[in-house]
Design a protein around this motif. Structure first.
Motif, PDB file in Angstrom:
ATOM      1  N   PRO A   1       7.979   5.895   5.114  1.00 10.40           N
ATOM      2  CA  PRO A   1       6.656   5.756   5.722  1.00 10.40           C
ATOM      3  C   PRO A   1       6.698   5.527   7.237  1.00 10.40           C
ATOM      4  CG  PRO A   1       6.816   4.416   3.746  1.00 10.40           C
ATOM      5  CD  PRO A   1       8.201   4.913   4.059  1.00 10.40           C
ATOM      6  N   VAL A   2       5.560   5.793   7.847  1.00 12.66           N
ATOM      7  CA  VAL A   2       5.374   5.576   9.279  1.00 12.66           C
ATOM      8  C   VAL A   2       4.169   4.666   9.443  1.00 12.66           C
ATOM      9  CG1 VAL A   2       4.819   6.659  11.490  1.00 12.66           C
ATOM     10  CG2 VAL A   2       6.283   7.862   9.843  1.00 12.66           C
ATOM     11  N   LEU A   3       4.343   3.613  10.218  1.00 11.00           N
ATOM     12  CA  LEU A   3       3.226   2.742  10.567  1.00 11.00           C
ATOM     13  C   LEU A   3       2.713   3.192  11.925  1.00 11.00           C
ATOM     14  CD1 LEU A   3       1.441   0.220  10.193  1.00 11.00           C
ATOM     15  CD2 LEU A   3       3.271  -1.097  11.301  1.00 11.00           C
TER      16      LEU A   3
ATOM     17  N   VAL B   1      11.708  -3.665   6.876  1.00 12.49           N
ATOM     18  CA  VAL B   1      11.398  -2.629   5.894  1.00 12.49           C
ATOM     19  C   VAL B   1      12.070  -1.302   6.247  1.00 12.49           C
ATOM     20  CG1 VAL B   1       9.506  -1.532   4.623  1.00 12.49           C
ATOM     21  CG2 VAL B   1       9.177  -3.806   5.569  1.00 12.49           C
ATOM     22  N   GLY B   2      12.400  -1.110   7.520  1.00 12.70           N
ATOM     23  CA  GLY B   2      13.081   0.102   7.946  1.00 12.70           C
ATOM     24  C   GLY B   2      12.175   1.289   8.206  1.00 12.70           C
ATOM     25  N   TRP B   3      10.887   1.057   8.368  1.00  5.84           N
ATOM     26  CA  TRP B   3       9.965   2.151   8.641  1.00  5.84           C
ATOM     27  C   TRP B   3      10.008   2.547  10.105  1.00  5.84           C
ATOM     28  CZ3 TRP B   3       4.617   0.631   6.189  1.00  5.84           C
ATOM     29  CH2 TRP B   3       4.759   0.538   4.795  1.00  5.84           C
ATOM     30  N   SER B   4       9.553   3.748  10.363  1.00  4.71           N
ATOM     31  CA  SER B   4       9.309   4.192  11.733  1.00  4.71           C
ATOM     32  C   SER B   4       7.947   3.648  12.148  1.00  4.71           C
ATOM     33  CB  SER B   4       9.289   5.714  11.810  1.00  4.71           C
ATOM     34  OG  SER B   4      10.512   6.245  11.370  1.00  4.71           O
TER      35      SER B   4
ATOM     36  N   ASP C   1       0.822  -1.216   0.000  1.00  4.75           N
ATOM     37  CA  ASP C   1       0.000   0.000   0.000  1.00  4.75           C
ATOM     38  C   ASP C   1       0.855   1.264   0.000  1.00  4.75           C
ATOM     39  OD1 ASP C   1      -2.328  -1.432  -0.011  1.00  4.75           O
ATOM     40  OD2 ASP C   1      -2.926  -0.904   2.036  1.00  4.75           O
ATOM     41  N   ALA C   2       1.942   1.244   0.738  1.00  4.77           N
ATOM     42  CA  ALA C   2       2.786   2.436   0.860  1.00  4.77           C
ATOM     43  C   ALA C   2       3.370   2.860  -0.485  1.00  4.77           C
ATOM     44  CB  ALA C   2       3.899   2.195   1.870  1.00  4.77           C
ATOM     45  N   ALA C   3       3.505   1.923  -1.396  1.00  2.03           N
ATOM     46  CA  ALA C   3       4.066   2.234  -2.716  1.00  2.03           C
ATOM     47  C   ALA C   3       2.993   2.724  -3.692  1.00  2.03           C
ATOM     48  CB  ALA C   3       4.753   0.996  -3.288  1.00  2.03           C
ATOM     49  N   GLY C   4       1.732   2.570  -3.329  1.00  2.00           N
ATOM     50  CA  GLY C   4       0.646   2.942  -4.228  1.00  2.00           C
ATOM     51  C   GLY C   4       0.121   4.336  -3.971  1.00  2.00           C
TER      52      GLY C   4
ATOM     53  N   VAL D   1       3.522  12.810  16.077  1.00  2.00           N
ATOM     54  CA  VAL D   1       4.708  13.635  15.811  1.00  2.00           C
ATOM     55  C   VAL D   1       5.658  13.597  17.011  1.00  2.00           C
ATOM     56  CG1 VAL D   1       5.541  16.003  15.435  1.00  2.00           C
ATOM     57  CG2 VAL D   1       3.579  15.139  14.141  1.00  2.00           C
ATOM     58  N   GLY D   2       5.116  13.740  18.205  1.00  2.00           N
ATOM     59  CA  GLY D   2       5.937  13.715  19.409  1.00  2.00           C
ATOM     60  C   GLY D   2       6.682  12.409  19.579  1.00  2.00           C
ATOM     61  N   ASP D   3       6.002  11.280  19.349  1.00  2.00           N
ATOM     62  CA  ASP D   3       6.664   9.984  19.462  1.00  2.00           C
ATOM     63  C   ASP D   3       7.771   9.842  18.425  1.00  2.00           C
ATOM     64  OD1 ASP D   3       4.899   9.420  21.510  1.00  2.00           O
ATOM     65  OD2 ASP D   3       4.136   7.569  20.609  1.00  2.00           O
ATOM     66  N   LEU D   4       7.516  10.286  17.202  1.00  2.00           N
ATOM     67  CA  LEU D   4       8.544  10.203  16.160  1.00  2.00           C
ATOM     68  C   LEU D   4       9.764  11.057  16.504  1.00  2.00           C
ATOM     69  CD1 LEU D   4       6.350  10.330  12.934  1.00  2.00           C
ATOM     70  CD2 LEU D   4       7.716   8.387  13.740  1.00  2.00           C
TER      71      LEU D   4
END
Length: 150
Positions: free
Chosen positions: A133-135, A72-75, A38-41, A97-100
């Motif tokens: 991307p962020v999950l 995958v290396g996502w956050s 999905d992230a690529a679409g 945002v704060g958690d990231l």
């Protein structure tokens, strides 16, 4: 006196979590593949897992979070059931945002919810452009205007 055995997937060791998936491995594989695709679409789906208490929802989502980080290396941002500070969409976006960014209050001087949403959206778009991307995994988060249950 013996105590009941309490298992918390979030505190489980890496191998232990994967080894105890039991019958959920196919579901986990399907979710991982679908979310990455999905992230690529052009259109990203949202997934809702609804099941009785104790059926393995947290186990599956924690395993998914770990796989997406490692493979995958996502956050990944997890808002557990105890995320009581989330009561509006602005709260939710500020919490993500704060958690990231590793801060408790990413918009300390801002009080207008619409402005917070706009600022958060900009920061999340920038995060994705720079880091991918962020999950976001929500567990039984209730908003003032309704609820989302995982």
């Amino acid at each position: 006196m013996s105590r009941p055995l309490l298992f918390n997937p979030i505190r489980a060791r890496e191998g232990e979590l994967e080894a105890t998936l039991v019958a959920r491995a196919p579901l986990l594989q399907e979710l991982e593949q679908a979310i990455v695709a999905d992230a690529a679409g052009a259109t990203v789906r949202h997934w809702l897992i609804v099941a009785p208490r104790g059926s393995g929802k947290t186990h599956v989502t924690e395993a998914l979070a770990r796989r997406v980080r490692a493979r995958v290396g996502w956050s990944v941002v997890r808002l557990p059931e105890e995320a009581y500070r989330v009561s509006t969409v602005a709260d939710l976006l500020a919490r993500i945002v704060g958690d990231l960014e590793g801060v408790d209050r990413p918009f300390p001087a801002e009080t207008d919810p619409v402005r917070i949403e706009t600022l958060a959206e900009g920061r999340l778009r920038r995060w994705r452009a720079e880091r991918g991307p962020v999950l976001v995994i929500l567990e039984k988060v209730t908003f003032k205007s309704g609820s989302a249950v995982l």
